[in-house]
Design a protein around this motif. Sequence first.
Motif, PDB file in Angstrom:
ATOM      1  N   SER A  27       4.499  66.071   9.243  1.00 41.66           N
ATOM      2  CA  SER A  27       5.604  65.969  10.316  1.00 41.66           C
ATOM      3  C   SER A  27       5.672  64.661  11.132  1.00 41.66           C
ATOM      4  O   SER A  27       6.728  64.209  11.317  1.00 41.66           O
ATOM      5  CB  SER A  27       4.905  67.104  11.461  1.00 41.66           C
ATOM      6  N   GLY A  28       4.631  63.981  11.195  1.00 40.41           N
ATOM      7  CA  GLY A  28       4.893  62.685  12.094  1.00 40.41           C
ATOM      8  C   GLY A  28       5.589  61.617  11.306  1.00 40.41           C
ATOM      9  O   GLY A  28       6.282  60.955  11.789  1.00 40.41           O
ATOM     10  N   ARG A  31       9.407  62.643  10.953  1.00 37.52           N
ATOM     11  CA  ARG A  31       9.995  62.180  12.171  1.00 37.52           C
ATOM     12  C   ARG A  31      10.135  60.834  12.469  1.00 37.52           C
ATOM     13  O   ARG A  31      11.501  60.322  12.794  1.00 37.52           O
ATOM     14  CB  ARG A  31       9.310  62.752  13.475  1.00 37.52           C
ATOM     15  N   THR A  34      13.075  59.773   9.715  1.00 35.01           N
ATOM     16  CA  THR A  34      14.136  59.910  10.205  1.00 35.01           C
ATOM     17  C   THR A  34      14.754  59.180  11.424  1.00 35.01           C
ATOM     18  O   THR A  34      16.012  58.724  11.491  1.00 35.01           O
ATOM     19  CB  THR A  34      14.157  61.512  10.463  1.00 35.01           C
ATOM     20  N   SER A  35      13.718  58.727  12.464  1.00 33.81           N
ATOM     21  CA  SER A  35      14.243  58.174  13.606  1.00 33.81           C
ATOM     22  C   SER A  35      14.692  56.758  13.077  1.00 33.81           C
ATOM     23  O   SER A  35      15.664  56.411  13.428  1.00 33.81           O
ATOM     24  CB  SER A  35      12.904  58.111  14.505  1.00 33.81           C
ATOM     25  N   LYS A  50      20.536  63.976  10.200  1.00 35.72           N
ATOM     26  CA  LYS A  50      19.216  64.010  10.509  1.00 35.72           C
ATOM     27  C   LYS A  50      18.564  65.125   9.848  1.00 35.72           C
ATOM     28  O   LYS A  50      17.602  64.882   9.146  1.00 35.72           O
ATOM     29  CB  LYS A  50      18.977  64.204  11.999  1.00 35.72           C
ATOM     30  N   ASP A  51      19.094  66.205   9.716  1.00 38.53           N
ATOM     31  CA  ASP A  51      18.512  67.317   8.912  1.00 38.53           C
ATOM     32  C   ASP A  51      18.230  66.960   7.330  1.00 38.53           C
ATOM     33  O   ASP A  51      17.227  67.215   6.729  1.00 38.53           O
ATOM     34  CB  ASP A  51      19.647  68.700   8.919  1.00 38.53           C
ATOM     35  N   ASP A  54      15.380  64.482   7.252  1.00 38.64           N
ATOM     36  CA  ASP A  54      13.896  65.240   7.538  1.00 38.64           C
ATOM     37  C   ASP A  54      13.765  66.041   6.146  1.00 38.64           C
ATOM     38  O   ASP A  54      12.544  65.702   5.518  1.00 38.64           O
ATOM     39  CB  ASP A  54      14.079  66.402   8.524  1.00 38.64           C
ATOM     40  N   GLU A  58      10.598  64.631   3.905  1.00 38.67           N
ATOM     41  CA  GLU A  58       9.435  65.477   3.727  1.00 38.67           C
ATOM     42  C   GLU A  58       9.269  65.666   2.150  1.00 38.67           C
ATOM     43  O   GLU A  58       7.985  65.724   1.648  1.00 38.67           O
ATOM     44  CB  GLU A  58       9.691  66.855   4.094  1.00 38.67           C
ATOM     45  N   GLY A 189       1.284  60.499  13.633  1.00 36.04           N
ATOM     46  CA  GLY A 189       1.512  61.731  13.845  1.00 36.04           C
ATOM     47  C   GLY A 189      -0.033  62.406  13.982  1.00 36.04           C
ATOM     48  O   GLY A 189       0.148  63.634  14.443  1.00 36.04           O
TER      49      GLY A 189
END
Length: 198
Positions: A27-28, A31, A34-35, A50-51, A54, A58, A189
């Motif tokens: 998750s971390g 994020r 993506t950022s 963004k989606d 993500d 992942e 994360g």
Amino acid sequence: MKLRQNARHFASRKALETPVIRSVAVSGLVRLHTSVFSKKADPEHAEERKDHLDGLFEATMDTYLEALRAGYSEAEAREITHIQANFDFYNHGWTEMMEFPADELEAHYDRYHDFFDTWGITIAEPLGEFKPDGGLPFAPSTPEKLENPVHPHAEGGFADDAYVEGPDGELIVGGQDEPEDVDVSKAVGVNEGDLEDE
């Protein structure tokens, strides 16, 4: 490709390899990536990507772990995932987000051909067998950018090996050796509370 490598990368590797905290690390890391890449995107299109990013990042976490299992170094395994992402960016015409020029796509593919071939990864199918059921979230392409690609964030000339820039700025071919004492709490994360629940 030229990557950075420090203690945090090794901590994140350890976190991804630890079942209880893996989901927190994924998750971390998703994020974070993506950022970072949203900031490299054309501002007019960053939000709508963004989606998709993500989902892409992942999926590459599974690639990373599989590459480590196959015997690739931390730097090589991470480079493999970055190459996958750049294939995806190229396919969408998101050339401003690429980390190496489009004319080096084949060279990067060829270096990891055996791994990519094993998992059905190609330039046209960047995730291969790591593609999630149902695919990635849709994001509009900008194919017109492929006619005269501009790569403001790309560094060419590093297609023949994994080049790692260490904390002191030294460039190391192939990457650094893993430190003996890796502190998993330094992983992206992950915090002390996550480790207490382990």
